[in-house]
Design an enzyme around this catalytic site. Structure first.
Site, PDB file in Angstrom:
ATOM      1  N   ARG A 152     -20.235  11.589  -9.417  1.00 22.58           N
ATOM      2  CA  ARG A 152     -19.520  10.793  -8.402  1.00 22.58           C
ATOM      3  C   ARG A 152     -18.770   9.607  -9.005  1.00 22.58           C
ATOM      4  O   ARG A 152     -18.726   8.504  -8.441  1.00 22.58           O
ATOM      5  CB  ARG A 152     -20.490  10.305  -7.304  1.00 22.58           C
ATOM      6  CG  ARG A 152     -21.203  11.451  -6.589  1.00 22.58           C
ATOM      7  CD  ARG A 152     -20.268  12.348  -5.787  1.00 22.58           C
ATOM      8  NE  ARG A 152     -20.960  13.520  -5.287  1.00 22.58           N
ATOM      9  CZ  ARG A 152     -20.843  14.754  -5.811  1.00 22.58           C
ATOM     10  NH1 ARG A 152     -20.036  14.991  -6.842  1.00 22.58           N
ATOM     11  NH2 ARG A 152     -21.498  15.760  -5.292  1.00 22.58           N
ATOM     12  N   SER A 202     -22.316  10.549   3.550  1.00 22.05           N
ATOM     13  CA  SER A 202     -23.534   9.951   2.994  1.00 22.05           C
ATOM     14  C   SER A 202     -23.245   8.514   2.588  1.00 22.05           C
ATOM     15  O   SER A 202     -22.289   8.256   1.857  1.00 22.05           O
ATOM     16  CB  SER A 202     -23.987  10.723   1.752  1.00 22.05           C
ATOM     17  OG  SER A 202     -24.339  12.019   2.143  1.00 22.05           O
ATOM     18  N   GLU A 277     -22.473   4.928  -1.953  1.00 21.85           N
ATOM     19  CA  GLU A 277     -21.311   5.709  -2.355  1.00 21.85           C
ATOM     20  C   GLU A 277     -20.092   5.116  -1.626  1.00 21.85           C
ATOM     21  O   GLU A 277     -18.996   5.057  -2.150  1.00 21.85           O
ATOM     22  CB  GLU A 277     -21.573   7.138  -1.854  1.00 21.85           C
ATOM     23  CG  GLU A 277     -20.770   8.205  -2.519  1.00 21.85           C
ATOM     24  CD  GLU A 277     -21.398   9.576  -2.233  1.00 21.85           C
ATOM     25  OE1 GLU A 277     -22.579   9.792  -2.588  1.00 21.85           O
ATOM     26  OE2 GLU A 277     -20.697  10.406  -1.655  1.00 21.85           O
TER      27      GLU A 277
HETATM   28  C1  LIG Z   1     -18.498  13.791   7.537  1.00 25.92           C
HETATM   29  C2  LIG Z   1     -18.313  13.449   6.073  1.00 25.92           C
HETATM   30  C3  LIG Z   1     -18.868  14.254   5.105  1.00 25.92           C
HETATM   31  C4  LIG Z   1     -18.698  13.960   3.748  1.00 25.92           C
HETATM   32  N1  LIG Z   1     -19.252  14.787   2.808  1.00 25.92           N
HETATM   33  C5  LIG Z   1     -19.045  14.541   1.501  1.00 25.92           C
HETATM   34  C6  LIG Z   1     -19.571  15.417   0.504  1.00 25.92           C
HETATM   35  O1  LIG Z   1     -20.213  16.429   0.800  1.00 25.92           O
HETATM   36  N2  LIG Z   1     -19.337  15.104  -0.803  1.00 25.92           N
HETATM   37  C7  LIG Z   1     -18.607  14.003  -1.178  1.00 25.92           C
HETATM   38  O2  LIG Z   1     -18.418  13.800  -2.380  1.00 25.92           O
HETATM   39  N3  LIG Z   1     -18.108  13.148  -0.255  1.00 25.92           N
HETATM   40  C8  LIG Z   1     -18.303  13.387   1.062  1.00 25.92           C
HETATM   41  N4  LIG Z   1     -17.791  12.525   2.006  1.00 25.92           N
HETATM   42  C9  LIG Z   1     -17.120  11.281   1.585  1.00 25.92           C
HETATM   43  C10 LIG Z   1     -15.580  11.395   1.429  1.00 25.92           C
HETATM   44  O3  LIG Z   1     -15.051  12.378   2.296  1.00 25.92           O
HETATM   45  C11 LIG Z   1     -15.212  11.727  -0.011  1.00 25.92           C
HETATM   46  O4  LIG Z   1     -15.665  10.721  -0.871  1.00 25.92           O
HETATM   47  C12 LIG Z   1     -13.687  11.878  -0.188  1.00 25.92           C
HETATM   48  O5  LIG Z   1     -13.432  12.348  -1.471  1.00 25.92           O
HETATM   49  C13 LIG Z   1     -12.922  10.576  -0.016  1.00 25.92           C
HETATM   50  O6  LIG Z   1     -11.535  10.899   0.043  1.00 25.92           O
HETATM   51  P1  LIG Z   1     -10.530  10.000   0.882  1.00 25.92           P
HETATM   52  O7  LIG Z   1      -9.174  10.568   0.737  1.00 25.92           O
HETATM   53  O8  LIG Z   1     -11.022   9.830   2.269  1.00 25.92           O
HETATM   54  O9  LIG Z   1     -10.641   8.637   0.080  1.00 25.92           O
HETATM   55  P2  LIG Z   1     -10.608   7.167   0.707  1.00 25.92           P
HETATM   56  O10 LIG Z   1     -11.829   6.930   1.505  1.00 25.92           O
HETATM   57  O11 LIG Z   1      -9.303   6.944   1.358  1.00 25.92           O
HETATM   58  O12 LIG Z   1     -10.701   6.318  -0.641  1.00 25.92           O
HETATM   59  C14 LIG Z   1     -11.895   6.330  -1.396  1.00 25.92           C
HETATM   60  C15 LIG Z   1     -11.632   5.672  -2.752  1.00 25.92           C
HETATM   61  O13 LIG Z   1     -10.763   6.503  -3.523  1.00 25.92           O
HETATM   62  C16 LIG Z   1      -9.601   5.780  -3.908  1.00 25.92           C
HETATM   63  N5  LIG Z   1      -8.452   6.698  -3.809  1.00 25.92           N
HETATM   64  C17 LIG Z   1      -8.092   7.445  -2.737  1.00 25.92           C
HETATM   65  N6  LIG Z   1      -6.990   8.166  -3.031  1.00 25.92           N
HETATM   66  C18 LIG Z   1      -6.643   7.841  -4.302  1.00 25.92           C
HETATM   67  C19 LIG Z   1      -5.587   8.215  -5.178  1.00 25.92           C
HETATM   68  N7  LIG Z   1      -4.642   9.092  -4.813  1.00 25.92           N
HETATM   69  N8  LIG Z   1      -5.534   7.661  -6.421  1.00 25.92           N
HETATM   70  C20 LIG Z   1      -6.477   6.769  -6.815  1.00 25.92           C
HETATM   71  N9  LIG Z   1      -7.506   6.381  -6.047  1.00 25.92           N
HETATM   72  C21 LIG Z   1      -7.585   6.897  -4.805  1.00 25.92           C
HETATM   73  C22 LIG Z   1      -9.477   4.633  -2.901  1.00 25.92           C
HETATM   74  O14 LIG Z   1      -8.783   3.529  -3.446  1.00 25.92           O
HETATM   75  C23 LIG Z   1     -10.931   4.321  -2.616  1.00 25.92           C
HETATM   76  O15 LIG Z   1     -11.454   3.464  -3.593  1.00 25.92           O
HETATM   77  C24 LIG Z   1     -17.946  12.812   3.368  1.00 25.92           C
HETATM   78  C25 LIG Z   1     -17.380  11.994   4.361  1.00 25.92           C
HETATM   79  C26 LIG Z   1     -17.554  12.305   5.704  1.00 25.92           C
HETATM   80  C27 LIG Z   1     -16.919  11.419   6.747  1.00 25.92           C
END
Ligand SMILES: Cc1cc2nc3c(=O)[nH]c(=O)nc-3n(C[C@H](O)[C@H](O)[C@H](O)COP(=O)(O)OP(=O)(O)OC[C@H]3O[C@@H](n4cnc5c(N)ncnc54)[C@H](O)[C@@H]3O)c2cc1C
Length: 306
Positions: A152, A202, A277
């Site tokens: 992660r 999570s 996380e």
């Molecule tokens: C119902 C639910 C279930 C989930 N299950 C999982 C799971 O099974 N496994 C898991 O790992 N996660 C899970 N997550 C958490 C989340 O979906 C992941 O961490 C996902 O990868 C975050 O992506 P995002 O686009 O929403 O990032 P954001 O929340 O928008 O950003 C997260 C971080 O990434 C950075 N970031 C985003 N895009 C970029 C980019 N293009 N370049 C550089 N940095 C960037 C941001 O600055 C921030 O620090 C879950 C979330 C929910 C709501």
């Protein structure tokens, strides 16, 4: 608030939806030249925004930046593509390797930044190269080894780099079998997770060393009978103890307090601090794990404005 799956937090001053890598570079350049704080986000599914919002520019990468092409098992994707959509496209193209990500509601860029995944797999396992815009405005492509993927984590997270394009290497498979596997994973997640209430997945990280000694965070929280514990509008889900749900009017302050209470209870019982996380976006654009933020941070800043 509308750009976070938790539906919590104040407004940002400006939000822009670029459609090309060059536009991302130009926006970063403008922000740098004018001294404007900026952050990059995808779907906001791993972020808690301050109740005071963010006093800067949000570069939001979503459907405007989500082109995907397939060629002989190699997938080239812009980072704004939604992960479930990409996983489904790969399955339909007869490519296996993204099944574990079908239920992760983030963007590809967000997934790569934290090397996310599920079922003991991570996106880094199938990543070949990542093209980034550097803080200095260069467009560079680095190999997966150059991203230092670990559990992660990647070295791109909070480094001032923006992930623009990702090349994934998937294996050939049978489309119908892959899709059936994905449907099974989605069914299990629907049974396990409180998906009908706003949440951020999570909350606490399941560090491998803790997982093997004490168990996953959800189990530690459940064993302490903390399911249902509530601060204002934020509650520990009855369905899954590592999920905190917004029951209607939760504030960031409520979540910070709930996280602090859970961490303290686990420390008192097991003498370990668990970390989150999920990350907190300060009004000035600093992003750090929610567990690193004192619940007083917001109140103090409100009482003593700059
Ligand atoms: C119902 C639910 C279930 C989930 N299950 C999982 C799971 O099974 N496994 C898991 O790992 N996660 C899970 N997550 C958490 C989340 O979906 C992941 O961490 C996902 O990868 C975050 O992506 P995002 O686009 O929403 O990032 P954001 O929340 O928008 O950003 C997260 C971080 O990434 C950075 N970031 C985003 N895009 C970029 C980019 N293009 N370049 C550089 N940095 C960037 C941001 O600055 C921030 O620090 C879950 C979330 C929910 C709501």
């Amino acid at each position: 608030m509308r750009h976070s799956t938790w539906r919590i937090g104040g407004n940002a001053h400006v939000m822009v939806f670029p459609g090309s890598t060059e536009q991302i570079r130009d926006l970063m350049g403008l922000a740098r030249d004018f001294g404007i704080p900026w952050i990059v986000i995808g779907k906001g599914s791993n972020l808690l925004f301050s109740d005071r919002g963010f006093e800067g520019l949000v570069i939001k990468l979503d459907s405007a930046f989500s082109k995907v092409t397939f060629e002989h098992g190699v997938v080239t994707a812009q980072s704004g593509v939604s992960v479930p959509r990409l996983a489904r496209m790969a399955a339909k193209a007869g490519l296996t390797g993204l099944e574990h990500a079908i239920g992760i509601p983030g963007s590809l860029g967000g997934l790569v930044a934290i090397n996310g995944g599920s079922l003991r797999q991570s996106i880094g396992d199938v990543t070949r190269t990542v093209t980034v815009v550097t803080p200095e405005g260069r467009i560079e492509t680095r190999s997966a080894e150059g991203c230092d993927f670990s559990y992660r984590h990647s070295n791109l997270l909070h480094s001032g780099h923006v992930i623009a394009e990702v090349i994934l290497e998937l294996q050939p498979g049978h489309a119908e079998t892959i899709l059936r596997h994905m449907r099974g994973i989605l069914r299990e997640r629907q049974e396990k997770f409180p998906l009908t209430q706003p949440n951020c997945g999570s909350v606490f990280t399941s560090r491998p060393e803790l997982y093997h000694t004490l168990g996953p965070p959800g189990k530690l929280i459940e064993d302490l009978r903390l399911k249902g514990l509530t601060c204002g509008g934020a509650s520990i889900s009855h369905r899954h103890a590592n999920f905190m749900v917004n029951t209607g009017k939760a504030t960031a302050q409520d979540v910070l307090e709930l996280v602090a209470q859970v961490r303290e209870a686990i420390y008192i019982r097991h003498h370990v601090w668990i970390n989150t996380e999920v990350m907190y976006v300060h009004p000035d654009g600093r992003i750090e794990p929610v567990s690193a933020v004192s619940p007083d941070a917001q109140t103090l800043k409100t009482v003593n404005p700059r």
